[in-house]
Motif scaffolding. Structure first.
Motif, mmCIF file in Angstrom:
data_model
loop_
_atom_site.group_PDB
_atom_site.id
_atom_site.type_symbol
_atom_site.label_atom_id
_atom_site.label_comp_id
_atom_site.label_asym_id
_atom_site.label_seq_id
_atom_site.Cartn_x
_atom_site.Cartn_y
_atom_site.Cartn_z
ATOM 1 N N UNK A 17 0.408 27.767 -36.933
ATOM 2 C CA UNK A 17 -0.875 28.058 -36.934
ATOM 3 C C UNK A 17 -1.376 27.965 -35.862
ATOM 4 N N UNK A 18 -1.391 27.071 -35.347
ATOM 5 C CA UNK A 18 -2.675 26.367 -34.204
ATOM 6 C C UNK A 18 -2.073 27.019 -32.932
ATOM 7 N N UNK A 19 -1.286 28.085 -33.063
ATOM 8 C CA UNK A 19 -1.635 28.609 -31.650
ATOM 9 C C UNK A 19 -3.100 29.451 -32.037
ATOM 10 N N UNK A 20 -3.263 29.188 -30.226
ATOM 11 C CA UNK A 20 -4.392 29.878 -30.397
ATOM 12 C C UNK A 20 -4.712 31.400 -28.876
ATOM 13 N N UNK A 21 -4.610 32.305 -28.807
ATOM 14 C CA UNK A 21 -4.537 33.207 -27.857
ATOM 15 C C UNK A 21 -6.143 33.335 -27.218
ATOM 16 N N UNK A 22 -6.531 33.529 -27.411
ATOM 17 C CA UNK A 22 -8.235 33.408 -26.481
ATOM 18 C C UNK A 22 -7.614 32.392 -24.955
ATOM 19 N N UNK A 23 -8.046 33.952 -24.304
ATOM 20 C CA UNK A 23 -7.814 34.000 -22.979
ATOM 21 C C UNK A 23 -6.179 34.329 -22.818
ATOM 22 N N UNK A 24 -5.885 34.606 -23.375
ATOM 23 C CA UNK A 24 -3.859 34.898 -23.023
ATOM 24 C C UNK A 24 -4.142 36.041 -23.057
ATOM 25 N N UNK A 25 -2.711 36.292 -22.535
ATOM 26 C CA UNK A 25 -2.203 37.724 -22.017
ATOM 27 C C UNK A 25 -0.840 37.851 -22.618
ATOM 28 N N UNK A 26 -0.457 38.797 -23.649
ATOM 29 C CA UNK A 26 0.663 38.486 -24.111
ATOM 30 C C UNK A 26 1.680 40.327 -23.924
ATOM 31 N N UNK A 27 3.038 39.557 -23.211
ATOM 32 C CA UNK A 27 4.023 40.749 -22.707
ATOM 33 C C UNK A 27 5.233 40.655 -24.164
ATOM 34 N N UNK A 28 5.238 42.116 -24.494
ATOM 35 C CA UNK A 28 6.134 42.294 -25.446
ATOM 36 C C UNK A 28 7.788 43.084 -24.681
ATOM 37 N N UNK A 29 8.472 41.829 -24.827
ATOM 38 C CA UNK A 29 10.175 42.174 -24.391
ATOM 39 C C UNK A 29 11.235 42.571 -25.283
ATOM 40 N N UNK A 30 11.673 43.585 -24.816
ATOM 41 C CA UNK A 30 13.198 44.243 -25.488
ATOM 42 C C UNK A 30 14.600 44.066 -24.519
ATOM 43 N N UNK A 31 15.154 43.555 -24.716
ATOM 44 C CA UNK A 31 16.251 44.022 -24.311
ATOM 45 C C UNK A 31 17.910 44.848 -25.652
ATOM 46 N N UNK A 72 -4.085 30.727 -20.460
ATOM 47 C CA UNK A 72 -5.687 30.969 -19.681
ATOM 48 C C UNK A 72 -5.517 29.615 -18.609
ATOM 49 N N UNK A 73 -4.561 29.224 -18.845
ATOM 50 C CA UNK A 73 -4.135 27.718 -17.554
ATOM 51 C C UNK A 73 -3.123 28.224 -17.383
ATOM 52 N N UNK A 74 -2.158 28.581 -17.503
ATOM 53 C CA UNK A 74 -1.137 29.765 -16.854
ATOM 54 C C UNK A 74 0.184 29.261 -17.801
ATOM 55 N N UNK A 75 0.303 27.756 -18.693
ATOM 56 C CA UNK A 75 1.606 28.379 -19.139
ATOM 57 C C UNK A 75 2.307 29.562 -19.976
ATOM 58 N N UNK A 76 3.474 28.849 -20.066
ATOM 59 C CA UNK A 76 3.853 30.308 -21.005
ATOM 60 C C UNK A 76 4.357 29.568 -22.342
ATOM 61 N N UNK A 77 4.950 30.737 -23.048
ATOM 62 C CA UNK A 77 4.985 29.736 -24.094
ATOM 63 C C UNK A 77 5.869 31.148 -24.726
ATOM 64 N N UNK A 78 7.186 31.641 -25.200
ATOM 65 C CA UNK A 78 8.098 32.435 -25.882
ATOM 66 C C UNK A 78 7.993 31.977 -27.363
#
Length: 109
Positions: A22-36, A83-89
């Motif tokens: 629950x502590x995940x914050x998407x402030x300033x983040x970009x999100x992509x949906x990926x499906x295969x 926002x800091x460039x780190x990526x999480x899936x």
């Protein structure tokens, strides 16, 4: 593991996914949906919508009819670039299983 089912050619319902913990914050983040496809071929890789930024953060994929035109079993995930460039899936473990189910053949849709 989350399972999501939609009929072939449908664009509703959207796929909504709450990011945990629950502590995940998407402030300033970009999100992509990926499906295969289960075979490994990517069928969708495009921006997702952020519905809520935190507590819990919720992301949404709104389908196009082209994305559900083939019945089958797929694996999906949301890729967040903070926002800091780190990526999480998400989900962090496994995938969202997406099932596109056949509709009644020969009927107008």
């Amino acid at each position: 593991m989350l399972k999501f089912t939609i009929k072939r050619g449908d664009t509703s319902p959207a796929l909504r996914f709450a990011l945990l913990p629950d502590r995940v914050s998407l402030a300033g983040a970009m999100v992509r949906f990926q499906m295969r496809a289960r075979s490994g071929a990517t069928v969708i890789d495009r921006p997702a919508q952020i519905e809520t930024v935190f507590a819990p953060a919720v992301v949404v994929h709104r389908w196009t009819s082209a994305e559900t035109d083939e019945a089958g079993r797929f694996e999906a995930e949301f890729r967040v670039t903070y926002l800091d460039g780190s990526v999480e899936t998400f989900p962090n473990l496994g995938f969202i299983e997406v099932f596109v189910i056949e509709d009644v053949p020969g009927l107008p849709g």
